[in-house]
Design a protein around this motif. Structure first.
Motif, mmCIF file in Angstrom:
data_model
loop_
_atom_site.group_PDB
_atom_site.id
_atom_site.type_symbol
_atom_site.label_atom_id
_atom_site.label_comp_id
_atom_site.label_asym_id
_atom_site.label_seq_id
_atom_site.Cartn_x
_atom_site.Cartn_y
_atom_site.Cartn_z
ATOM 1 N N TRP A 1 31.071 -1.138 22.506
ATOM 2 C CA TRP A 1 32.237 -1.344 22.993
ATOM 3 C C TRP A 1 32.032 -1.885 24.526
ATOM 4 O O TRP A 1 32.963 -2.316 24.961
ATOM 5 N N GLY B 1 45.143 -1.262 33.390
ATOM 6 C CA GLY B 1 44.360 -0.462 32.594
ATOM 7 C C GLY B 1 42.749 -0.199 33.024
ATOM 8 O O GLY B 1 42.373 -1.149 34.246
ATOM 9 N N TRP B 2 41.950 0.399 32.461
ATOM 10 C CA TRP B 2 40.633 0.516 33.113
ATOM 11 C C TRP B 2 39.966 -0.736 32.862
ATOM 12 O O TRP B 2 38.880 -1.132 33.678
ATOM 13 N N MET C 1 40.646 9.668 37.461
ATOM 14 C CA MET C 1 40.521 8.349 36.368
ATOM 15 C C MET C 1 41.650 8.322 35.425
ATOM 16 O O MET C 1 42.138 7.180 35.085
ATOM 17 N N GLU C 2 42.015 9.441 35.018
ATOM 18 C CA GLU C 2 43.216 9.694 34.096
ATOM 19 C C GLU C 2 44.685 9.321 34.672
ATOM 20 O O GLU C 2 45.539 8.843 33.686
ATOM 21 N N TRP D 1 39.342 0.898 24.142
ATOM 22 C CA TRP D 1 38.166 1.507 24.796
ATOM 23 C C TRP D 1 37.932 3.128 24.041
ATOM 24 O O TRP D 1 38.535 3.304 23.149
ATOM 25 N N ALA D 2 37.012 3.542 24.638
ATOM 26 C CA ALA D 2 36.589 4.944 24.529
ATOM 27 C C ALA D 2 37.748 5.731 24.947
ATOM 28 O O ALA D 2 38.545 5.684 25.716
ATOM 29 N N PRO D 3 38.033 7.123 24.360
ATOM 30 C CA PRO D 3 39.127 7.958 24.931
ATOM 31 C C PRO D 3 39.000 8.116 26.214
ATOM 32 O O PRO D 3 37.867 8.263 26.765
ATOM 33 N N GLY D 4 39.980 8.242 26.813
ATOM 34 C CA GLY D 4 40.112 8.669 28.224
ATOM 35 C C GLY D 4 40.037 7.460 29.017
ATOM 36 O O GLY D 4 40.146 7.590 30.346
ATOM 37 N N HIS D 5 39.841 6.153 28.611
ATOM 38 C CA HIS D 5 39.922 5.202 29.322
ATOM 39 C C HIS D 5 41.283 4.576 29.120
ATOM 40 O O HIS D 5 41.691 3.728 28.147
ATOM 41 N N ILE D 6 41.878 4.178 30.146
ATOM 42 C CA ILE D 6 43.617 4.014 30.015
ATOM 43 C C ILE D 6 43.697 2.749 29.788
ATOM 44 O O ILE D 6 42.968 1.748 30.244
ATOM 45 N N GLU E 1 43.198 8.447 21.972
ATOM 46 C CA GLU E 1 42.023 8.597 21.008
ATOM 47 C C GLU E 1 41.985 7.576 19.736
ATOM 48 O O GLU E 1 43.081 7.034 19.721
ATOM 49 N N LYS F 1 39.344 13.999 28.592
ATOM 50 C CA LYS F 1 38.996 13.110 27.850
ATOM 51 C C LYS F 1 38.411 11.983 28.860
ATOM 52 O O LYS F 1 37.246 11.370 28.828
ATOM 53 N N GLY F 2 38.893 11.766 30.047
ATOM 54 C CA GLY F 2 38.628 10.941 31.108
ATOM 55 C C GLY F 2 38.815 11.370 32.289
ATOM 56 O O GLY F 2 39.232 10.689 33.278
#
Lengths: 393, 393, 393, 393
Positions: free
Chosen positions: A12, A320-321, A275-276, B313-318, B303, A257-258
């Motif tokens: 990913w 976004g991230w 980060m969230e 992306w992975a959880p927690g990455h907005i 999630e 989660k983040g």
């Protein structure tokens, strides 16, 4: 006329990095287009699909082919930690600029080898501490740099997630020291880097690590639980010049989660970020208190004048991230195109090495039960030729 | 073998839409690649640069050329409101599927003409109410649909920004009724659509509108202030079947940048969302209270099992605001490729028309000082052939 | 027929405690009314006014008079730390029940002396760790006790304020080791107590302390700066049985006024609380995630069934910080009236001693630069006769 | 030498008011002590206990005895709405100062009668809109008064609770129009008062009301459901001079316990407040944006210089909802002792009447389906003799 990029790794992270390259090409193009030439992954069936989806011209299960590919001019290593040094050293041997995911090496020694090779090669090198490219973090850096916070007294950061909280999570490479180097300590070295970026160099550390789950299922399906030999969590206290820092990382912080929380307290003001709530920076200044209206300002970092914002959306429309990868790659590719080191806003292999030194010291302190002095021994004059960016970014 | 897309409009909305198409091609490709064929903009100097940057094969200052371009198979209208009906009707005349930015027309009558034409053409049509494609909003829809909230009693939404708060903001097309149709009412019709999507159809409305600044500088630089003839803000109360809804929109809500706040209260539970915290849905259920631990849950909608999340992306990455365009375009293009109406999770021209009816009723109520019944008179059997999606999305 | 109470100390803590006694008498009366008999303060001019205002029958500048006063049946020591052991030991000598502000003594040795005396006297004793009496904290304790969180893995707390951040703050007793024992370490020992209350006993600690300002103005007005010999801040990492804890305290955390942040992460759930949002407890359970709706619940702890709430206001009407003193005194006075130890929900001198042991270990670890084992050596069988409360509180 | 106070009403409001009087006596005494002389309640068994607990000298089930009691010098009416006019008119007839809970009367006509009587009596009168005495709200008033927000453009408030959301909640007096006057409209008239206090007088209103549950169980236990004839919820849009206001109230807003949300947007700045975070005021100014750091400041209103704070706790230690009663009573009693009208920061019967006019207009607009002009017809020169307080409070 493009610039050929090769990827080592097809998980990913590869998606995130590829998305950034396409976004640059289409939204904020550089003088040369990034061409996605080749990608290497472990499993032929998986990497073929990824290559097609992400738009790579070719794929392989042997990273050596990517590194050696004559059309690959830049190598990005997004593979597990035990596949960092090999490809990077090979690429540097060929004089190719490199961008490597964090942590740079599995320990300081490995990272040092990579740093030395990069210096010898004399090419552009970057370690992918992408949070430096969050607009709110860059704004934080500007606020710190402006002196508005006064002298830094506290830095505190915690990187909290819960993905490893269940004993049913399989024993993948992140739980094997030989492959990962460490657990939460290295995986969350982002906060080590943010500390160095925003608050300065640590001089000593005292720490504890913890492992909550000692065995995990074999992802290979053997049915035999496999041992875990890395940490699930750590907590560290660091001494900086005149400041105290606390760092904590956990993969078992249920509910998070983040949760990458960061705070700086200075003699005149403070900053806070999570980060969230990626696009928000909280800023306090004692000056605001004079009028009885002191309080953290919740700055939504999406205004035209804010760092990185000029080519994105209208105010109030959050990034976004993934945007951090766009900013990171754009800065890196600009340095590559100008054949110079990355700017001092971007992490180089030196920063990757220094983060590794701190991580090693955390692990050593926990093992020895005592405070460890932190010494960077990378030699050289690393800043030589480094661009100090003018203006805001 | 691609699917040719043409854009009418070359402003920041065009950037957002183009970014989505590139992202789909590279991250979640469909059976056909979206080809960015042609783009039309008003000013030759500006549109040429945009075309190059966004990757369009050609550009023009005459939208007719885009519509008529034989390689343009799908037309997206992202231009100011007065340039919606013209291109869309022309595209439909040629039997080309269309996606139109909101508001569909400048009033219900114009929107009705567009809806009728789309039905006659029998092609896929969509109105770009993109917030239906926020993962948190889709999750909200699923929660409402599950019955977990019981009967809906309240819907409240406010779309608050402050970009027009200063009298120095120039009199662009958004301040001219002949070009925009209305001010905050139509511009923020997103919340009208969210109300219909989540809480049901309104039966009657009572409202007030307000204009705070009557004249604004001529952006042409004449030095003469020009009159504004649209609303800066509105507030409306609506009656739904058994529920009460409040809607408010303002361009002069100082301090708010992207404050799109939405809440649903049902007899058994509630939902809350704010665009500035895009990835978060707050969910309350009375059932949680039984154990003394009732409270809104702050669900970070990142999630793997959450709507739209599987390829991100992975959880927690907005995700950013731009992700909604990816989801929106992917759903629209899938419908185009299958030659069917958009699913009932996506706004069609019927939804665009109905939003326009509500906006007209808001304006009429404010003018007449009385409650206005809301009547949709689009005739036909609009849902025929519409896909009811199975599963979660 | 009342119960005579005497106060040592006449500052703002005396106001808080007096307010609690009056509130009990008028809102939730016990079998005997608390009578405010006598109060001792340093400065005659100040204590006279305070006595009148708070409703004390008499005042003095000599604490011995309060302790010896035959109508004073219970002694509360709310004075600076160097005036704890003296009055408390004298009161215990006379067999009077005692409530002492935290920290119990200036170090573990002094606290141990007080604990031993209390045991010898055989009277009710309490250390005023009032945060155990926040409804949200008591609810947290119930949640932990219910097993809902599984095994505790992390405890983290930070007590952050900024009142000492300016070098212009005078060198009062809180900056003198001989009077206070320590700085932030002891002053914020509330979080040491909350850790023990919610997460269990610490086994070892590793820590750093910091002093940012070495000299401060003489509050006596000499114009000479006076030296500070205590810490302004500290950070500690503690090992509990199977859990990792971090504690941090600072008087120089710019922007924070009452930031007492506390979090517990267990294998199955988590809790979060902050003093600035006193009535709110955030609760996460992994069970909630099964339905895709996992998230911290923001529980407003003002419902009728919540701890301590039955005699207060209607739901949604929050309690102030002062309510914790009402609950604390009510529990203590009930124990006094029943001539028994305080319940295990209330901190006794044993808890005061143990907190002092931990504080001493923090200071020692910082000085030695190494991990310190924590050993409680209070002997005896301290829990004997302690009431284990049934039901929820 | 005290000032005798009599209470009409013995429910939880009586507790709140009594707590305030005791707190004043013991923490911030006035020149005369408030003596709790007599209390009247409906049920002998209940009122006797309450009287004892709250410290009243005597009790009765006949409010006339309280009013006529020669030692009762001030009458406070805290009873259900249908027991406001009777006792208040009787007290005024005897020339006794009066404080009456909101809403003043069941409708504007009843309130007008009470206002007229108060003027005729020439004594101090107050309507218990206690939220004016929240420190954060008083600070908000100061900020508005300072001009820092520029011209007010928006006021929005919602009072959201869910206590009536279940059909199992019994049909008490709050659900009977003959006893309560209205439902949510009058019960939440606090927000009508806050609008008038902070944003100015409304000129017209357009509104809707809703009742979700038509029958409720007989609290008398007959087993027969009883009809409800008041509103459960309402939403209104009001026109002020140059501003737009929205008000919403609901007893059926699931998940909300004490959600009294209030916001003011001016041309230069904004304010935000929520009762569930009572001590916090969010303040935005456009001026802060100049440096790229614009954002709502989260001001914790517990500093020494903040309104009402000087006699409370140290910074960061929050006040409860009950503190508003302390401030309210202290201001009222000071006016009584000085034999003058309440200051213009405290709601008088005129304010009670005006709120009732607005509530009636909301109900009329909902019934007629049209905008209603708001006219205050209280005659006289009500401000005569009213104290304009200097300084901050």
């Amino acid at each position: 006329l493009g610039l050929g990029v090769g990827f080592i790794g097809s998980g990913w992270m590869a998606r995130s990095h590829a998305h950034a390259l396409h976004s640059i090409n289409h939204l904020a193009p550089l003088e040369k287009t990034a061409e996605l030439v080749a990608i290497a992954g472990r499993r032929a069936d998986q990497v073929a699909g990824v290559a097609r989806e992400l738009g790579f011209a070719r794929w392989t299960t042997d990273w050596r082919q990517v590194v050696a590919d004559p059309e690959v001019e830049v190598v990005a290593d997004l593979a597990p930690n035990d596949v960092h040094a090999g490809p990077i050293l090979a690429a540097l041997e060929l004089g190719k600029p490199v961008l490597c995911e964090k942590p740079l090496g599995r320990d300081a020694q490995e990272a040092r080898t990579m740093l030395d090779a990069a210096r010898t090669a004399g090419v552009t090198h970057a370690c992918a501490f992408n949070y430096r490219f969050v607009p709110a973090i860059r704004l934080a850096k500007e606020v710190v740099g402006s002196g508005r916070l006064g002298r830094i007294r506290h830095f505190r950061a915690a990187y909290l997630q819960d993905w490893a909280g269940s004993p049913e999570v399989g024993r993948n490479w992140r739980f094997e020291r030989s492959r990962s180097g460490s657990g939460a300590v290295g995986d969350y070295s982002h906060i080590v880097d943010l500390m160095r970026y925003l608050a300065g160099e640590p001089r000593a550390v005292t720490a504890e690590v913890e492992r909550f789950i000692d065995h995990r299922p074999d992802p290979g399906g053997s049915g035999q639980p496999l041992p875990v030999d890395v940490d699930d969590a750590y907590a560290a206290v660091l001494r900086l010049d005149g400041a105290l820092a606390t760092l904590e990382g956990s993969r078992c912080a249920t509910g998070w989660k983040g949760g990458q929380l960061m705070e700086v307290n200075g003699s005149e003001g403070s900053l806070r970020w999570n980060m969230e709530d990626l696009n928000r920076l909280h800023v306090f200044t004692r000056k605001d208190e004079e009028e009885g209206l002191g309080g953290f300002r919740d700055v939504l970092v999406t205004e035209p004048g804010h760092p990185f914002l000029e080519r994105w959306w209208a105010p109030g429309h959050i990034l976004g991230w993934d945007a951090t990868f766009v900013h990171q790659w754009r800065a890196f590719l600009q340095a590559v195109l100008e054949n110079r080191p990355v700017s001092d806003h971007q992490a180089s292999f030196q920063d990757g090495y220094r983060a590794a030194v701190v991580c090693d010291a955390i692990l050593a302190s926990a093992q020895q039960g005592s405070r460890i002095e932190i010494r960077f021994e990378e030699g050289g004059s690393p800043q030589a030729g480094r661009k100090r960016e003018g203006g805001l970014r």
